[in-house]
Design an enzyme around this catalytic site. Structure first.
Site, PDB file in Angstrom:
ATOM      1  N   LYS A 171       0.851  -1.192   0.000  1.00 47.18           N
ATOM      2  CA  LYS A 171       0.000   0.000   0.000  1.00 47.18           C
ATOM      3  C   LYS A 171       0.887   1.241   0.000  1.00 47.18           C
ATOM      4  O   LYS A 171       1.719   1.422   0.909  1.00 47.18           O
ATOM      5  CB  LYS A 171      -0.854  -0.030   1.263  1.00 47.18           C
ATOM      6  CG  LYS A 171      -2.246   0.466   1.084  1.00 47.18           C
ATOM      7  CD  LYS A 171      -3.038   0.133   2.329  1.00 47.18           C
ATOM      8  CE  LYS A 171      -4.297   0.926   2.396  1.00 47.18           C
ATOM      9  NZ  LYS A 171      -4.924   0.820   3.710  1.00 47.18           N
TER      10      LYS A 171
HETATM   11  C1  E4P Z   1      -8.189   1.120   4.100  1.00 42.96           C
HETATM   12  O1  E4P Z   1      -7.572   0.844   3.092  1.00 42.96           O
HETATM   13  C2  E4P Z   1      -8.140   2.466   4.722  1.00 42.96           C
HETATM   14  O2  E4P Z   1      -6.906   2.685   5.315  1.00 42.96           O
HETATM   15  C3  E4P Z   1      -9.280   2.587   5.706  1.00 42.96           C
HETATM   16  O3  E4P Z   1     -10.479   2.181   5.057  1.00 42.96           O
HETATM   17  C4  E4P Z   1      -9.448   3.973   6.314  1.00 42.96           C
HETATM   18  O4  E4P Z   1     -10.652   4.007   7.064  1.00 42.96           O
HETATM   19  P1  E4P Z   1     -11.003   5.196   8.080  1.00 42.96           P
HETATM   20  O5  E4P Z   1     -11.099   6.448   7.302  1.00 42.96           O
HETATM   21  O6  E4P Z   1     -12.316   4.807   8.673  1.00 42.96           O
HETATM   22  O7  E4P Z   1      -9.887   5.246   9.089  1.00 42.96           O
END
Ligand code: E4P
Length: 258
Positions: A90
């Site tokens: 990522k």
């Molecule tokens: C996943 O890939 C993201 O990091 C995550 O969905 C972020 O979610 P949040 O905005 O609820 O922290």
């Protein structure tokens, strides 16, 4: 459409995998910060365990380094140490330099370098379709528009009071927009449209409730990543509960013993 679990918690991942309903997992540094003290494992062991539970299905692991050179090195280290073939790296679409508000293109450079070496990349922190386009052009396998955080941003900049779990309308609110983006779901839809001719999949992230999940699916997200509690809530409806009670009442002992 594929459904991922947005969690780094080993028990949560094991549970949802045992139900056969998830196609992948996404983690981030904040989710790992919460999950590591629970498992008591070191970070390498923890990530390896998550990857093993997922049996070949993709697990996104986020980079924490911020320059191209360091990010490529960290991606290689993660792959080498965790030793699983279902790791997706990522990468933030835009990195900051020394914690300051100075942006760099190192994220994009990293996507290109990793993709050229056949390392799958999930581009994170997408808040505009243009960011998604750049990531796709650099070779990203996935782009993650942040639905809930987009809604937060719109509400914050327009001083609208809210709770994070509150539903925000797909159609937006009157005169509330960010350069033509009227809601988190609108952001997902625009990413889907702009990437139609690319091999990059749109992975809707930051999903906070079931209605948002449904709308991500309707606008054509390829994948939606969802927190454990939202996944659990997908099964609930008052009429389902009421119907269950009635059917329980109407089941004879003979029927139950069958
Ligand atoms: C996943 O890939 C993201 O990091 C995550 O969905 C972020 O979610 P949040 O905005 O609820 O922290």
């Amino acid at each position: 459409m594929k459904l991922y679990l947005d969690s780094a918690n080993i028990k949560e991942v094991e549970t949802m995998m045992s139900y056969g309903i998830i196609d992948g997992v996404t983690t981030n540094p904040s989710l790992l910060k919460k999950a590591l003290p629970i498992s008591g494992l070191n970070i390498t062991q923890h990530l390896r365990k998550l990857c093993k539970i997922m049996k070949g299905k993709p697990v996104s692991i986020e980079l924490t380094q911020r320059t191209h050179k360091e990010m490529v090195k960290q991606a290689r280290n993660i792959i080498q140490k965790v030793k699983c073939n279902n790791i997706v790296i990522k990468v933030p679409v835009c990195t900051i330099i020394n914690g300051k508000e100075t942006f760099s293109m190192d994220g994009i450079k990293t996507i290109k370098s990793l993709s050229e070496c056949n390392i799958e990349v999930n581009t994170t922190l997408i808040f505009t379709p243009e960011q998604a386009l750049l990531a796709a052009k650099a070779g990203a396998k996935y782009v993650s528009p942040f639905t809930g955080r987009m809604d937060d941003y719109l509400r914050d900049t327009h001083r609208i009071k809210y709770d994070k779990k509150d539903y925000y309308p797909f159609q937006g609110k009157k005169n509330v927009e960010d350069e033509g983006i009227i809601s988190g779901i609108d952001l997902v839809q625009q990413c889907v449209e702009i990437l139609e001719s690319y091999n990059t999949e749109v992975l809707a992230a930051s999903v906070r409730n079931t209605q948002q999940l449904r709308e991500c699916s309707i606008v054509g997200a390829d994948i939606i990543t969802v927190p454990y509690t939202v996944l659990q809530l997908m099964v609930v409806h008052p009429k389902t509960m009421q119907g269950m009670k009635q059917f329980d009442k109407d089941s004879s002992e003979e029927y139950k013993a069958l």
